[in-house]
Scaffold this motif. Structure first.
Motif, PDB file in Angstrom:
ATOM      1  N   LEU A  18      19.683  10.482  34.496  1.00 26.27           N
ATOM      2  CA  LEU A  18      20.083   9.223  34.808  1.00 26.27           C
ATOM      3  C   LEU A  18      20.569   9.650  36.468  1.00 26.27           C
ATOM      4  O   LEU A  18      19.896   8.158  36.530  1.00 26.27           O
ATOM      5  N   SER A  19      20.289  10.200  37.101  1.00 22.98           N
ATOM      6  CA  SER A  19      20.883  10.100  38.551  1.00 22.98           C
ATOM      7  C   SER A  19      19.349  10.195  39.450  1.00 22.98           C
ATOM      8  O   SER A  19      18.743   9.516  40.672  1.00 22.98           O
ATOM      9  N   CYS A  20      18.180  10.032  38.997  1.00 25.63           N
ATOM     10  CA  CYS A  20      16.763  10.339  39.473  1.00 25.63           C
ATOM     11  C   CYS A  20      16.979   8.997  39.298  1.00 25.63           C
ATOM     12  O   CYS A  20      16.011   8.333  40.319  1.00 25.63           O
ATOM     13  N   TRP A  21      17.552   8.018  38.119  1.00 24.58           N
ATOM     14  CA  TRP A  21      16.764   6.189  38.200  1.00 24.58           C
ATOM     15  C   TRP A  21      17.652   6.165  39.337  1.00 24.58           C
ATOM     16  O   TRP A  21      17.180   4.759  39.752  1.00 24.58           O
ATOM     17  N   LEU A  22      18.607   6.808  39.520  1.00 21.60           N
ATOM     18  CA  LEU A  22      19.607   5.937  40.193  1.00 21.60           C
ATOM     19  C   LEU A  22      19.082   5.485  41.803  1.00 21.60           C
ATOM     20  O   LEU A  22      19.609   4.650  42.437  1.00 21.60           O
ATOM     21  N   VAL A  23      18.841   7.045  41.640  1.00 20.09           N
ATOM     22  CA  VAL A  23      19.060   6.899  43.175  1.00 20.09           C
ATOM     23  C   VAL A  23      17.321   5.797  44.239  1.00 20.09           C
ATOM     24  O   VAL A  23      17.219   5.641  45.268  1.00 20.09           O
ATOM     25  N   LEU A  24      16.381   6.200  42.466  1.00 18.05           N
ATOM     26  CA  LEU A  24      15.593   5.633  43.091  1.00 18.05           C
ATOM     27  C   LEU A  24      15.664   3.756  42.971  1.00 18.05           C
ATOM     28  O   LEU A  24      14.835   2.954  43.513  1.00 18.05           O
ATOM     29  N   GLY A  26      18.426   2.645  43.778  1.00 20.29           N
ATOM     30  CA  GLY A  26      19.491   2.221  44.875  1.00 20.29           C
ATOM     31  C   GLY A  26      20.729   1.505  43.949  1.00 20.29           C
ATOM     32  O   GLY A  26      21.372   1.502  45.006  1.00 20.29           O
ATOM     33  N   TRP A  27      20.770   1.943  42.840  1.00 25.56           N
ATOM     34  CA  TRP A  27      22.116   2.255  41.824  1.00 25.56           C
ATOM     35  C   TRP A  27      23.578   3.227  42.899  1.00 25.56           C
ATOM     36  O   TRP A  27      24.114   2.866  41.743  1.00 25.56           O
ATOM     37  N   SER A  28      23.005   3.865  43.513  1.00 20.25           N
ATOM     38  CA  SER A  28      24.070   4.752  43.863  1.00 20.25           C
ATOM     39  C   SER A  28      25.891   4.334  43.828  1.00 20.25           C
ATOM     40  O   SER A  28      26.917   4.694  43.460  1.00 20.25           O
ATOM     41  N   LEU A  29      26.082   2.481  44.476  1.00 18.23           N
ATOM     42  CA  LEU A  29      27.084   2.101  44.455  1.00 18.23           C
ATOM     43  C   LEU A  29      27.664   1.890  43.087  1.00 18.23           C
ATOM     44  O   LEU A  29      28.805   1.601  43.316  1.00 18.23           O
ATOM     45  N   MET A  30      26.561   1.600  43.138  1.00 13.61           N
ATOM     46  CA  MET A  30      27.048   0.922  40.853  1.00 13.61           C
ATOM     47  C   MET A  30      27.407   1.607  39.742  1.00 13.61           C
ATOM     48  O   MET A  30      28.338   1.170  39.303  1.00 13.61           O
ATOM     49  N   ARG A  75      27.489 -16.349  46.692  1.00 14.90           N
ATOM     50  CA  ARG A  75      28.507 -16.494  48.382  1.00 14.90           C
ATOM     51  C   ARG A  75      28.973 -15.290  48.441  1.00 14.90           C
ATOM     52  O   ARG A  75      28.793 -14.997  50.197  1.00 14.90           O
ATOM     53  N   VAL A  76      28.942 -14.130  47.529  1.00 13.49           N
ATOM     54  CA  VAL A  76      29.079 -12.886  47.408  1.00 13.49           C
ATOM     55  C   VAL A  76      27.523 -11.878  47.625  1.00 13.49           C
ATOM     56  O   VAL A  76      27.551 -12.597  46.365  1.00 13.49           O
ATOM     57  N   LYS A  77      27.650 -11.623  48.552  1.00 17.50           N
ATOM     58  CA  LYS A  77      26.489 -10.000  48.273  1.00 17.50           C
ATOM     59  C   LYS A  77      27.142  -9.411  47.076  1.00 17.50           C
ATOM     60  O   LYS A  77      28.588  -8.863  47.325  1.00 17.50           O
ATOM     61  N   GLU A  78      26.256  -8.528  46.795  1.00 20.00           N
ATOM     62  CA  GLU A  78      26.225  -7.484  45.603  1.00 20.00           C
ATOM     63  C   GLU A  78      26.934  -6.545  45.934  1.00 20.00           C
ATOM     64  O   GLU A  78      28.257  -5.465  45.103  1.00 20.00           O
ATOM     65  N   ASP A  79      26.834  -6.338  47.080  1.00 24.13           N
ATOM     66  CA  ASP A  79      27.905  -4.850  47.698  1.00 24.13           C
ATOM     67  C   ASP A  79      28.734  -5.421  47.895  1.00 24.13           C
ATOM     68  O   ASP A  79      30.649  -4.489  47.577  1.00 24.13           O
ATOM     69  N   LEU A 168      22.100  -0.024  32.688  1.00 24.21           N
ATOM     70  CA  LEU A 168      23.888   0.118  32.944  1.00 24.21           C
ATOM     71  C   LEU A 168      24.665  -0.081  31.948  1.00 24.21           C
ATOM     72  O   LEU A 168      25.376   0.532  32.109  1.00 24.21           O
ATOM     73  N   ALA A 169      24.796   0.285  30.511  1.00 27.01           N
ATOM     74  CA  ALA A 169      24.977   0.335  29.572  1.00 27.01           C
ATOM     75  C   ALA A 169      24.954   2.026  29.485  1.00 27.01           C
ATOM     76  O   ALA A 169      25.911   2.294  29.668  1.00 27.01           O
ATOM     77  N   LEU A 170      23.593   2.717  29.578  1.00 30.56           N
ATOM     78  CA  LEU A 170      23.658   3.753  29.688  1.00 30.56           C
ATOM     79  C   LEU A 170      24.265   4.613  30.894  1.00 30.56           C
ATOM     80  O   LEU A 170      24.964   5.781  30.830  1.00 30.56           O
ATOM     81  N   LEU A 171      24.466   4.153  31.694  1.00 25.79           N
ATOM     82  CA  LEU A 171      25.158   5.025  32.892  1.00 25.79           C
ATOM     83  C   LEU A 171      26.548   4.597  32.408  1.00 25.79           C
ATOM     84  O   LEU A 171      27.670   5.193  32.757  1.00 25.79           O
ATOM     85  N   ALA A 172      27.276   3.457  31.781  1.00 26.27           N
ATOM     86  CA  ALA A 172      28.866   3.456  31.559  1.00 26.27           C
ATOM     87  C   ALA A 172      29.058   4.490  30.861  1.00 26.27           C
ATOM     88  O   ALA A 172      29.959   4.840  31.077  1.00 26.27           O
TER      89      ALA A 172
END
Length: 262
Positions: A18-24, A26-30, A75-79, A168-172
């Motif tokens: 899963l980390s291969c897709w997260l890195v590409l 840009g969802w490391s913080l997620m 008003r609130v950014k994603e990070d 995201l579901a697979l991440l959870a």
């Protein structure tokens, strides 16, 4: 030790793929957000006598939904939305631990309890890990296209929002798999380090999907044996070895290593 080894290998392989897709994407913080946000779900599941996986999955999905709601408010950014949601839910989990009478040490959820993996835990880890791996491999082309070019994915009839939600579901679910192994605090390392290491070693995504789990599983087994002989925390040693492997790749990778670029 046998159960710990099986659980470690399973979690390391699933997190690495899963980390291969997260890195590409840009969802490391997620990944960090979801891994911390599942803590109150685990504590509530313990209070209700339900499986930890159920509570963790519910709060993982809840965290993703809340981040989307806060971010889409305008008003609130994603990070910032990610930081607000995961710290609030993590604090809720710590507060629940402090007031929940328990015969078991719920702090193991925070820091992991690899050597305390039971047969039931191992069955749960194996079943969820297999389900996540099968889903990732069956939809790997769609997820890869979404990671590289969501506009093109939409143009050929795919739904980028649906693919993002599925990822995201697979991440959870993956956070639930790794929870028992390294705990809430270190799950993000297993979700980020293997993919980042593989990304330094190759430019081809297909090879990343092989290198990342190979590196992760090797580091997991090495870390577990080192923790046995050095009498140190098992989960921490697994992540520490992964960090050392990343440092070596960062310095000595054939094309993208620091020394090569210098």
């Amino acid at each position: 030790m046998v159960r710990a080894l099986a659980a470690t290998v399973t979690a390391a392989a699933v997190c690495a793929v899963l980390s291969c897709w997260l890195v590409l994407v840009g969802w490391s913080l997620m990944g960090d957000a979801v891994s911390h946000a599942v803590l109150p779900g685990v504590v509530l599941a313990y209070v209700l006598g339900a499986p930890f996986a159920v509570g963790a999955a519910v709060f993982g999905f809840l965290a993703v939904a809340l981040i989307g709601v806060v971010r889409d408010g305008g008003r609130v950014k994603e990070d910032a939305a990610i930081g607000i949601v995961f710290t609030t839910l993590f604090a809720l989990g710590l507060a629940l631990i402090s007031v929940t009478p328990s015969q078991t040490d719920l702090n193991h959820v925070v820091f992991g309890n690899l050597l305390g993996v039971s047969r039931a835990d191992l069955v749960q880890i194996t079943a969820l890990g297999a389900a996540v791996l099968v889903a990732l491999l069956l939809k790997r082309r769609d997820f890869t296209l979404y990671a590289f070019d969501p506009v093109h994915a939409h143009a050929i009839g795919l739904d980028p929002r649906l693919l993002g939600a599925a990822l995201l579901a697979l991440l959870a679910l993956t956070c639930v798999v790794a929870l028992q192994v390294v705990g809430v605090v270190l799950v993000v390392a297993m979700l980020v380090i293997p993919g980042s290491t593989a990304h330094l070693l190759t430019d081809r995504f297909g090879r990343m999907l092989v290198i990342a789990p190979a590196v992760s599983v090797g580091a997991a087994v090495t870390g577990l044996y080192l923790s046995y002989h050095l009498d140190t925390a098992s989960g921490a040693m697994v992540v520490l070895v992964q960090g050392v492997v990343f440092a070596l790749a960062y310095l000595f990778a054939p094309r993208h290593g620091l020394l090569r670029r210098a």
